[in-house]
Design a protein around this motif. Structure first.
Motif, PDB file in Angstrom:
ATOM      1  N   HIS A 122       0.748  -1.356   0.283  1.00 52.42           N
ATOM      2  CA  HIS A 122      -0.524  -0.119  -0.157  1.00 52.42           C
ATOM      3  C   HIS A 122       0.875   1.138  -0.238  1.00 52.42           C
ATOM      4  CE1 HIS A 122      -3.712   2.535   0.758  1.00 52.42           C
ATOM      5  NE2 HIS A 122      -3.149   2.992   1.411  1.00 52.42           N
ATOM      6  N   ALA A 123       1.686   1.354   0.880  1.00 57.45           N
ATOM      7  CA  ALA A 123       2.784   2.214   1.244  1.00 57.45           C
ATOM      8  C   ALA A 123       3.325   2.766  -0.367  1.00 57.45           C
ATOM      9  CB  ALA A 123       4.169   2.251   1.436  1.00 57.45           C
ATOM     10  N   ALA A 124       4.454   1.947  -1.166  1.00 53.15           N
ATOM     11  CA  ALA A 124       4.306   1.631  -2.574  1.00 53.15           C
ATOM     12  C   ALA A 124       3.893   2.372  -3.697  1.00 53.15           C
ATOM     13  CB  ALA A 124       4.823   0.383  -2.557  1.00 53.15           C
ATOM     14  N   GLU A 125       2.150   1.735  -3.063  1.00 50.84           N
ATOM     15  CA  GLU A 125       1.313   2.073  -4.054  1.00 50.84           C
ATOM     16  C   GLU A 125       1.050   4.266  -3.679  1.00 50.84           C
ATOM     17  OE1 GLU A 125      -3.487   1.136  -6.083  1.00 50.84           O
ATOM     18  OE2 GLU A 125      -2.118  -0.154  -4.550  1.00 50.84           O
ATOM     19  N   MET A 126       0.917   4.138  -2.739  1.00 50.73           N
ATOM     20  CA  MET A 126       0.803   5.030  -2.889  1.00 50.73           C
ATOM     21  C   MET A 126       1.662   6.487  -3.056  1.00 50.73           C
ATOM     22  SD  MET A 126      -2.221   5.354  -1.525  1.00 50.73           S
ATOM     23  CE  MET A 126      -2.798   4.675  -2.227  1.00 50.73           C
ATOM     24  N   ALA A 127       3.093   5.429  -3.020  1.00 54.80           N
ATOM     25  CA  ALA A 127       3.855   6.894  -3.324  1.00 54.80           C
ATOM     26  C   ALA A 127       4.205   6.883  -5.039  1.00 54.80           C
ATOM     27  CB  ALA A 127       5.789   5.940  -2.570  1.00 54.80           C
ATOM     28  N   SER A 128       4.326   5.418  -5.062  1.00 57.33           N
ATOM     29  CA  SER A 128       4.045   5.192  -7.007  1.00 57.33           C
ATOM     30  C   SER A 128       3.190   6.287  -7.668  1.00 57.33           C
ATOM     31  CB  SER A 128       3.662   4.052  -7.357  1.00 57.33           C
ATOM     32  OG  SER A 128       3.722   3.847  -8.434  1.00 57.33           O
ATOM     33  N   LYS A 129       1.616   6.514  -6.429  1.00 55.92           N
ATOM     34  CA  LYS A 129       0.870   7.250  -7.804  1.00 55.92           C
ATOM     35  C   LYS A 129       0.877   8.669  -7.539  1.00 55.92           C
ATOM     36  CE  LYS A 129      -3.200   4.754  -6.669  1.00 55.92           C
ATOM     37  NZ  LYS A 129      -4.918   3.903  -6.049  1.00 55.92           N
ATOM     38  N   ARG A 130       1.251   9.183  -6.186  1.00 53.15           N
ATOM     39  CA  ARG A 130       2.292  10.416  -6.096  1.00 53.15           C
ATOM     40  C   ARG A 130       2.990  10.846  -7.210  1.00 53.15           C
ATOM     41  NH1 ARG A 130       5.119  13.209  -0.630  1.00 53.15           N
ATOM     42  NH2 ARG A 130       5.188  14.538  -1.525  1.00 53.15           N
ATOM     43  N   SER A 131       3.892   9.778  -7.378  1.00 54.99           N
ATOM     44  CA  SER A 131       5.027  10.255  -9.101  1.00 54.99           C
ATOM     45  C   SER A 131       4.055  10.716  -9.562  1.00 54.99           C
ATOM     46  CB  SER A 131       6.104   9.199  -8.163  1.00 54.99           C
ATOM     47  OG  SER A 131       7.161   9.295  -9.243  1.00 54.99           O
ATOM     48  N   ALA A 132       3.014   9.546 -10.249  1.00 58.37           N
ATOM     49  CA  ALA A 132       2.736   9.533 -11.281  1.00 58.37           C
ATOM     50  C   ALA A 132       2.005  10.849 -11.677  1.00 58.37           C
ATOM     51  CB  ALA A 132       1.926   8.206 -11.660  1.00 58.37           C
ATOM     52  N   MET A 133       1.385  11.577 -10.830  1.00 67.50           N
ATOM     53  CA  MET A 133       0.518  12.568 -10.681  1.00 67.50           C
ATOM     54  C   MET A 133       1.403  13.830 -10.876  1.00 67.50           C
ATOM     55  SD  MET A 133      -2.826  11.245 -11.078  1.00 67.50           S
ATOM     56  CE  MET A 133      -1.942   9.978 -11.523  1.00 67.50           C
ATOM     57  N   GLU A 134       2.699  13.898 -10.402  1.00 67.21           N
ATOM     58  CA  GLU A 134       3.207  15.003 -10.164  1.00 67.21           C
ATOM     59  C   GLU A 134       4.192  15.044 -11.814  1.00 67.21           C
ATOM     60  OE1 GLU A 134       6.394  14.422  -7.202  1.00 67.21           O
ATOM     61  OE2 GLU A 134       5.445  15.320  -5.119  1.00 67.21           O
ATOM     62  N   ASN A 135       4.360  13.843 -12.411  1.00 62.51           N
ATOM     63  CA  ASN A 135       4.676  13.839 -13.385  1.00 62.51           C
ATOM     64  C   ASN A 135       4.030  14.352 -14.858  1.00 62.51           C
ATOM     65  OD1 ASN A 135       7.466  12.299 -12.851  1.00 62.51           O
ATOM     66  ND2 ASN A 135       6.835  10.509 -12.942  1.00 62.51           N
TER      67      ASN A 135
END
Length: 212
Positions: free
Chosen positions: A162-175
């Motif tokens: 879950h932590a990895a997914e939230m961080a990945s989503k944040r990175s994807a949204m920032e990009n």
């Protein structure tokens, strides 16, 4: 996440020092930890690829999938290995009760396995994760401790994932936001240049109408 990681790593260390080992030739259950949601980069592909590698080495292994995203990916190649699947995963922060319920259902299904391997995304940083495994089952320990360890390992995998997914989503949204901003700047510049050219042409035409 840190609490789940501490309990999980302590449990692994306990079984290591107790000299309990997985049976090399026994039946293996692979539990792939994913979620139902997308828009998070290759987070689901990461655990799916790792799970397929395990199945390639042990073709008779049974698979339990947590989350619809990984289920859809694994169904294309190892559909016959999938014995159970769970959805409604990843909507909120995982709880131990959720992990215990999953473990209880898996054990009640009476799947024939000697050991379980949980495939999950290990949270390394806000921009990095890595598919890893947690050994989750051994028949060399007491049944109650065995069930607790099984649920605890699932919980560890769920929280890390879950932590990895939230961080990945944040990175994807920032990009995505960055790319959208750059696109807006380019379109604005193109629009301004076009408008400036149109004004210049109009002024040129107006100038031509005046007698010299």
């Amino acid at each position: 996440m840190e609490v789940a990681r501490t309990f999980g790593s302590t449990q692994t260390a306990f079984f290591t020092h107790a000299d309990t080992k997985q049976t090399e030739d026994g039946n293996t259950l692979v539990i792939t930890v994913s979620s139902d949601r997308g828009l998070c980069g290759g987070i689901h592909s990461s655990v799916s690829k790792f799970s397929r590698k395990i199945i390639e080495g042990k073709p008779d292994s049974q698979v339990v999938v947590l989350g619809d995203k990984a289920k859809a990916q694994l169904s294309r190649s190892i559909r016959e290995n999938i014995k159970l699947s769970f959805n409604q995963i990843g909507k909120s922060i995982p709880t131990y009760n959720e992990a215990s319920s999953i473990a209880d259902v898996v054990l009640k299904e009476k799947l024939d396995f000697d050991q379980a391997t949980i495939v999950y995304n290990y949270f390394k940083s806000v921009i990095s994760y890595e598919a890893q495994t947690i050994p989750a089952f051994s028949d060399d320990v007491l049944e109650n401790l065995q069930e607790f360890a099984f649920a605890n390992s699932i919980y560890w995998g769920l929280v890390e994932g879950h932590a990895a997914e939230m961080a990945s989503k944040r990175s994807a949204m920032e990009n995505a936001t960055k790319n959208a901003g750059e696109m807006i700047e380019k379109l604005t510049m193109t629009y301004n240049r076009g408008r400036q050219a149109a004004i210049t042409n109009e002024l040129g035409k107006k100038g031509c109408d005046f007698p010299i």
